[in-house]
Motif scaffolding. Structure first.
Motif, PDB file in Angstrom:
ATOM      1  N   LEU A   1    -110.970-106.089  86.611  1.00 51.05           N
ATOM      2  CA  LEU A   1    -109.754-104.862  86.502  1.00 51.05           C
ATOM      3  C   LEU A   1    -110.489-103.549  86.781  1.00 51.05           C
ATOM      4  O   LEU A   1    -111.425-103.159  85.838  1.00 51.05           O
ATOM      5  N   GLN A   2    -110.196-102.843  87.777  1.00 50.76           N
ATOM      6  CA  GLN A   2    -110.940-101.426  87.965  1.00 50.76           C
ATOM      7  C   GLN A   2    -109.794-100.446  87.710  1.00 50.76           C
ATOM      8  O   GLN A   2    -108.768-100.535  88.336  1.00 50.76           O
TER       9      GLN A   2
ATOM     10  N   ALA B   1    -106.362-110.535  92.815  1.00 54.14           N
ATOM     11  CA  ALA B   1    -105.196-109.596  93.053  1.00 54.14           C
ATOM     12  C   ALA B   1    -103.965-109.978  92.515  1.00 54.14           C
ATOM     13  O   ALA B   1    -103.954-111.369  92.410  1.00 54.14           O
TER      14      ALA B   1
ATOM     15  N   VAL C   1    -106.417 -99.890  89.651  1.00 51.51           N
ATOM     16  CA  VAL C   1    -106.802 -99.426  91.177  1.00 51.51           C
ATOM     17  C   VAL C   1    -107.035-100.741  91.661  1.00 51.51           C
ATOM     18  O   VAL C   1    -106.413-100.879  93.005  1.00 51.51           O
ATOM     19  N   ARG C   2    -107.766-101.711  91.523  1.00 47.85           N
ATOM     20  CA  ARG C   2    -107.968-102.999  92.173  1.00 47.85           C
ATOM     21  C   ARG C   2    -108.265-104.071  90.994  1.00 47.85           C
ATOM     22  O   ARG C   2    -108.689-103.748  89.789  1.00 47.85           O
ATOM     23  N   SER C   3    -107.963-105.267  91.419  1.00 44.63           N
ATOM     24  CA  SER C   3    -108.288-106.254  90.317  1.00 44.63           C
ATOM     25  C   SER C   3    -108.437-107.718  91.241  1.00 44.63           C
ATOM     26  O   SER C   3    -108.275-107.835  92.651  1.00 44.63           O
ATOM     27  N   THR C   4    -109.299-108.432  90.661  1.00 41.80           N
ATOM     28  CA  THR C   4    -109.864-109.784  91.249  1.00 41.80           C
ATOM     29  C   THR C   4    -109.868-110.663  89.966  1.00 41.80           C
ATOM     30  O   THR C   4    -110.092-110.700  89.175  1.00 41.80           O
TER      31      THR C   4
ATOM     32  N   THR D   1    -114.313-100.390  84.908  1.00 37.53           N
ATOM     33  CA  THR D   1    -114.096-101.747  85.214  1.00 37.53           C
ATOM     34  C   THR D   1    -114.199-102.679  83.927  1.00 37.53           C
ATOM     35  O   THR D   1    -115.129-102.809  83.022  1.00 37.53           O
TER      36      THR D   1
ATOM     37  N   SER E   1    -108.503 -96.131  87.242  1.00 36.47           N
ATOM     38  CA  SER E   1    -108.837 -94.911  87.896  1.00 36.47           C
ATOM     39  C   SER E   1    -109.439 -94.083  87.104  1.00 36.47           C
ATOM     40  O   SER E   1    -110.049 -92.806  87.835  1.00 36.47           O
TER      41      SER E   1
END
Length: 125
Positions: free
Chosen positions: A49-50, A36, A31-34, A88, A52
């Protein structure tokens, strides 16, 4: 009367199957990463890393490599753990990542036990 009951039962079974089918096909997705994907970032000591849905701690991980000419240099993490809510993944490094181009590969296993993989690149300035 029996025929009507049979039709109702068959219809109920089919509708239940259709309602449950999407749940069986669900897999974790990123869904989201840092950092990115394709981002240029300052040196960092953590990647997150997040997903779903909840992922299994023992089977979910990242592998990070840094481009070094024609070679890839593996970047070892000091820890990789899953948050309390199970969505996460946090990977930590002993030192901030040096400037360069990185390739991140991830593997996540959801509650359905099917592994899903993905990859992306980012740059540290």
């Amino acid at each position: 009367m029996a025929r009507s009951l049979l039709r109702s039962t068959v219809l109920a079974v089919l509708l239940t199957g259709l309602a449950v089918a999407p749940l069986a096909l669900a897999h974790p997705s990123l869904v989201r990463s840092t950092p990115a994907a394709d981002a240029t970032v300052a040196p960092a000591t953590e990647i997150t890393l997040q997903f779903s849905e909840k992922v299994m701690p023992r089977a979910t991980r990242i592998e990070l490599s840094m481009d070094h000419g024609r070679m890839k240099m593996a970047m070892a993490t000091t820890a990789q753990d899953i948050s309390e809510d199970g969505h996460t993944l946090r990977a930590r490094f002993a030192k901030p990542l040096p400037a360069g181009s990185y390739a991140l590969q991830w593997r996540a296993v959801g509650e359905d036990s099917h592994p899903i993989t993905g990859s992306y690149r980012f740059t540290v300035k």
